[in-house]
Design an enzyme around this catalytic site. Structure first.
Site, PDB file in Angstrom:
ATOM      1  CE  LYS A 136      -4.749 -34.947 -12.366  1.00  0.00           C
ATOM      2  NZ  LYS A 136      -3.664 -34.670 -11.396  1.00  0.00           N
ATOM      3  CG  HIS A 165      -6.512 -32.383 -15.065  1.00  0.00           C
ATOM      4  ND1 HIS A 165      -7.715 -32.653 -14.454  1.00  0.00           N
ATOM      5  CD2 HIS A 165      -5.831 -31.560 -14.220  1.00  0.00           C
ATOM      6  CE1 HIS A 165      -7.766 -32.020 -13.291  1.00  0.00           C
ATOM      7  NE2 HIS A 165      -6.639 -31.342 -13.129  1.00  0.00           N
TER       8      HIS A 165
END
EC number: 1.17.1.8
Length: 275
Positions: free
Chosen positions: A168, A164
């Site tokens: 995040k 990600h």
């Protein structure tokens, strides 16, 4: 459709990357009406959420008071829905507040603990209020997870890698945890040891979850959301991979969830449960 028949929607985290996509999708949906936008970033307070999202003025200002917007949503003739894309530290209280006001939550924020999920499920049951907690709104990811469950019948070795963007907050991702849970609920133990293993650096082999499944998390700029489920057997590797190139891919799942949660009276976890 008259406004009395539209689903009233509140977007919490409206100025974030996912929140902006939700604002645009709801604004374009013929059966929905955006009634509130909440974000605690002071840079956006008072701005028109449509202008912030890039879809033109919607005459809905961004505010930093969720409670007042939930009250507003309860004044509509149809029970309202709150879509939450905020932060792991605040999502639990956000969802409890929405349920307390009779507003049905659709939760895209990950990071809820098992204990918090159980408490929210009990709270939603007692209130007879629908709540959807969706680790990933992508139809493609649901298909990957289903393929992984099918493949697990034939492979004893599996690991999960999730990648990600570096903004995040939680690791591993809710999607990776959900995938591991789906595999671990099949009554088998994976990755039987082949040799005596030693980690010279703690955590080098990833996080160990149920039934000996490991998850590896990668956070880098340039990524959005990606996941691999890698199965291994003698002489072969079977890899399932899903890549997100644009957050708009989640919106079909978000809009479906908004429509479905109005028909529920309890908490449901996972997009596959409503497809």
């Amino acid at each position: 459709m008259t406004t009395d028949s539209l689903i009233p929607v509140v977007v919490n985290g409206a100025a974030g990357k996912m929140g902006r996509e939700v604002v645009k999708a709801v604004a374009q949906a013929e059966d929905m009406m955006l009634v509130g936008a909440v974000d605690y970033n002071p840079n956006y307070r008072g701005q028109d959420v449509g202008e912030v999202a890039g879809c033109g003025a919607l005459e809905v200002p961004i505010v930093d008071d969720l409670q007042s917007i939930l009250v507003l949503a309860t004044q509509e003739k149809i029970q309202g829905v709150m879509v939450d894309f905020t932060h792991p530290d605040s999502v639990y209280e956000n969802v409890r507040s929405a349920i307390a006001y009779g507003v049905r939550p659709v939760v895209g924020t990950t990071g809820l603990t098992e204990e918090q999920l159980k408490d929210l499920a009990d709270f939603a049951d007692k209130a007879s209020t629908g709540c959807l907690v969706i680790p990933n709104f992508s139809i493609g990811m649901v298909l990957l997870q289903q393929a992984a469950v099918q493949a697990s019948q034939y492979f004893d070795h599996v690991e999960i890698i999730e990648l990600h963007h570096n903004q995040k907050a939680d690791a591993p991702s809710g999607t990776a945890i959900k995938t591991a849970q789906m595999l671990s609920g099949l009554g088998k133990t994976y990755n039987p040891p082949m040799v005596k293993e030693t980690e010279t650096i703690a955590g080098a082999k990833g996080a160990l979850v149920d039934d000996n499944i490991r998850i590896h998390s990668v956070r880098l700029p340039g990524l959005i959301a990606h996941q691999e489920v890698i199965f291994g057997a003698k002489g072969e590797i079977y890899t399932l991979r899903h890549d997100t190139s644009d957050r708009s891919c989640y919106m079909a799942g978000v809009l479906l969830s908004i429509r479905k949660v109005t028909q529920l009276q309890s908490l449901v976890y996972g997009l596959e449960k409503i497809l």
